[in-house]
Each structure stands twice: as C-alpha cells, then as structure tokens.
Design a protein around this motif. Structure first.
Motif, mmCIF file in Angstrom:
data_model
loop_
_atom_site.group_PDB
_atom_site.id
_atom_site.type_symbol
_atom_site.label_atom_id
_atom_site.label_comp_id
_atom_site.label_asym_id
_atom_site.label_seq_id
_atom_site.Cartn_x
_atom_site.Cartn_y
_atom_site.Cartn_z
ATOM 1 N N VAL A 276 29.563 -42.181 25.282
ATOM 2 C CA VAL A 276 29.784 -41.042 24.389
ATOM 3 C C VAL A 276 31.260 -41.052 23.974
ATOM 4 O O VAL A 276 32.150 -40.906 24.809
ATOM 5 C CB VAL A 276 29.423 -39.709 25.096
ATOM 6 C CG1 VAL A 276 29.695 -38.530 24.171
ATOM 7 C CG2 VAL A 276 27.972 -39.730 25.547
ATOM 8 N N LEU A 277 31.505 -41.245 22.693
ATOM 9 C CA LEU A 277 32.878 -41.483 22.231
ATOM 10 C C LEU A 277 33.450 -40.275 21.505
ATOM 11 O O LEU A 277 32.722 -39.532 20.836
ATOM 12 C CB LEU A 277 32.895 -42.688 21.285
ATOM 13 C CG LEU A 277 32.449 -44.016 21.904
ATOM 14 C CD1 LEU A 277 32.382 -45.101 20.833
ATOM 15 C CD2 LEU A 277 33.371 -44.450 23.032
ATOM 16 N N PRO A 278 34.787 -40.082 21.583
ATOM 17 C CA PRO A 278 35.431 -39.017 20.815
ATOM 18 C C PRO A 278 35.259 -39.238 19.311
ATOM 19 O O PRO A 278 35.048 -40.384 18.877
ATOM 20 C CB PRO A 278 36.909 -39.138 21.199
ATOM 21 C CG PRO A 278 37.011 -40.136 22.279
ATOM 22 C CD PRO A 278 35.737 -40.880 22.374
ATOM 23 N N GLN A 279 35.402 -38.145 18.565
ATOM 24 C CA GLN A 279 35.145 -38.214 17.124
ATOM 25 C C GLN A 279 36.032 -39.244 16.408
ATOM 26 O O GLN A 279 35.562 -40.003 15.572
ATOM 27 C CB GLN A 279 35.340 -36.808 16.523
ATOM 28 C CG GLN A 279 34.822 -36.650 15.125
ATOM 29 C CD GLN A 279 33.328 -36.979 14.995
ATOM 30 O OE1 GLN A 279 32.572 -36.967 15.976
ATOM 31 N NE2 GLN A 279 32.890 -37.313 13.791
ATOM 32 N N PHE A 280 37.327 -39.305 16.795
ATOM 33 C CA PHE A 280 38.220 -40.237 16.081
ATOM 34 C C PHE A 280 37.813 -41.697 16.348
ATOM 35 O O PHE A 280 37.993 -42.557 15.492
ATOM 36 C CB PHE A 280 39.702 -39.990 16.440
ATOM 37 C CG PHE A 280 40.150 -40.570 17.766
ATOM 38 C CD1 PHE A 280 40.047 -39.836 18.932
ATOM 39 C CD2 PHE A 280 40.678 -41.856 17.835
ATOM 40 C CE1 PHE A 280 40.459 -40.362 20.147
ATOM 41 C CE2 PHE A 280 41.096 -42.395 19.043
ATOM 42 C CZ PHE A 280 40.983 -41.644 20.208
ATOM 43 N N THR A 281 37.235 -41.934 17.522
ATOM 44 C CA THR A 281 36.813 -43.305 17.848
ATOM 45 C C THR A 281 35.555 -43.668 17.058
ATOM 46 O O THR A 281 35.419 -44.779 16.550
ATOM 47 C CB THR A 281 36.563 -43.433 19.364
ATOM 48 O OG1 THR A 281 37.666 -42.863 20.047
ATOM 49 C CG2 THR A 281 36.411 -44.875 19.780
#
Ligand code: SPD
Length: 288
Positions: A276-281
C-alpha cells in the motif's frame, strides 16, 4: 569513497551521496573489525545502544535490533507469493540474513548463493552468528563472484531469486541496471518471482522509478513494497518485485503457525499492507 570510519566524538555518521545533506548517526562503543577487502571497506561496530552494526564503504548494511524486518520481508514476501518455491537463488547479502529466512521454508530443495566479497561472509560468521547461521544450511551452495555474471549463466532454473544488494554505488552498481534484470528473468522457471532491494521512494526517486520501469517492461506482474527499518535512510527501504505468473500482493500459501511463531515482522497482513503506497508514490509510478 572518502567517508570511511568518520567517527566523531564516538558517533558514526552515515554520509551517503545518495542522500545529500543529511546524516544518520549512531553512537559507537567499540570497533570490532575494520579492513579493506578487494572490493570495499568493511567495518563492524559494537554500538552503544543498537547492538552490532555492519557497515560497507561507510553505508549501514544492518544492525542487530532491526535486521529481522528487512531480511524477513525481502525473503518471505516473494517466497510466500510463490505456490511452491523449491529452487532459490540469493544474490548478495554476504551477512547471511536472507539465507537464514529462505532456509525456514521446508519446501525449498536447493539454494544457490552468490556473493562478490568473501570477506563479508567471514566477518558475518565471526561477529554475527545469529544472522550468518543461514550458511550452515546443507541446501546452500556458495558461489563467490559477480552476481551479474552468475545470473547471466543461469537459464530457466529458479522459482525465486532474491537480490540483497548494497546501494548502486560500488560493487553493487550493475545490479540496478536493465541487463541484470533481463538475466534475472531468463534465470526463472515458469511462475518464477524476483525480489530486489529497491531503495527509498522518498530519497532515491530516480533509482526507484528506473527499477519499477524496468520490471514493468519485463514482467507480466510487477509490484513495489516497502519495509520499516529504522537504521536505513528515511527509516524505510523498498523492494521491487516481478513475477512471471503468481500474484505478488498476498501470500499464495498458508503460513503455518510454527513458521509464523519464529518471525518478528512478516505476517499475512504485513505482506499485503507493504504494497500500500503513499499518494505521491502512486503518482510517481503512474504511466511509467
Ligand atoms: N542503504 C543500504 C541498503 C543496504 C541493503 N542491503 C543490506 C544487506 C543486509 N543483508
């Protein structure tokens, strides 16, 4: 590299060109080993509050209190994503941590291990026996040499390949380039999976984007996960994965209770949530 052994007032600082202007410092109690091998400067410290620490060319490779997070995740995410991993290749990771974790899987019949620097293995066996215990596994064959050349000589052989490299500066540089990944793909059997040390999406954006691009182009299934490791830059590190078939983002085998009880970080929820990745990633990876 010019930063070897920069210990000031008892504090070691990792001053990494990949992370300019920021340093991570750890208080040192004793220098247990410090020598230049044919390939790199190897330092082993007893820290004041964070166990023993292995440093190559001035860069922290592991500390005793948090190594389990990195080694468990780098090994068990691809190993449990594969339905029946029998033949395994581990490239790099001369300390033996990934080998220790791969060896926990009873379905494994054979493990090839390729490390460029024999001295790292010797230092780990002498000073880090709880990590280097993976070398005692009779299923392991040790190959001393360049990982890139070794991989290119293997065809259609492995169910899982795990690359525990140092940073793309020094002996590990070619392990971040496209030809190496082409070799990894060719070394896999049908349904094979690769997992490679994938740096930080906060700090090493170009490197991470390049790895994701290469693996997306080469593998029908691709994903990027990350692990919390307090003593790596930014307190985390990524893993870049490619698969010829199996889904990567969940375990595809049951994790037996006695297996789970041996672990400190990996479990089924951590497997899934590590993707689960952060939005910027997500944005960074969009359309590449
Ligand atoms: N920035 C350092 C990344 C190091 C990754 N490899 C560590 C080797 C531990 N087995």
């Amino acid at each position: 590299m010019e930063n070897y052994n920069k210990i000031v007032d008892g504090w070691f600082s990792e001053i990494c060109p990949m992370w300019p202007g920021v340093a991570l410092s750890i208080k040192i109690k004793e220098v247990l080993y410090s020598k230049r091998s044919k390939f790199q400067q190897i330092d082993l410290y007893q820290t004041s509050n964070f166990g023993k620490m292995l440093v190559l060319d001035g860069i922290i490779q592991l500390t005793e209190p948090d190594e389990f997070a990195y080694h468990e995740m780098l090994a068990h995410v691809p190993m449990f994503a594969h339905p029946n991993p029998e033949n395994i290749l581990v490239v790099g990771g001369g300390d033996g941590g990934v080998l220790r974790e791969v060896g926990r899987h009873e379905c494994v019949k054979h493990i090839d291990f390729c490390e460029i620097d024999e001295e790292v293995i010797k230092v780990a066996k002498e000073f880090l026996p709880d990590i280097a215990c993976g070398f005692d596994d009779p299923r392991v064959d040790i190959h001393i040499g360049d990982g890139n050349s070794f991989v290119h000589a293997q065809k259609n052989k492995y169910d899982v390949v795990i690359v525990d490299s140092s940073d793309p500066i020094g002996p590990g540089e070619n392990l971040f380039e496209r030809p190496f990944y082409e070799g990894l793909k060719a070394a896999l059997r049908p349904n094979g999976i690769i997992a490679t040390q994938g740096e930080s999406f906060f700090l090493h954006k170009d490197c991470v984007i390049n790895l994701v691009k290469i693996t997306r182009e080469l593998f029908p299934v691709q994903a990027y996960s990350y692990i919390l490791v307090p003593t790596y830059p930014g307190g985390h590190i990524g893993v870049c994965l490619g698969s010829l078939g199996p889904e990567l983002k969940k375990p595809n085998r049951t994790i037996p209770d006695d297996f789970q009880n041996q672990l400190k970080y990996y479990n089924s929820d951590m497997h899934k949530s590590s993707f689960v990745l952060p939005q910027f990633t997500k944005k960074m990876f969009k359309g590449i």
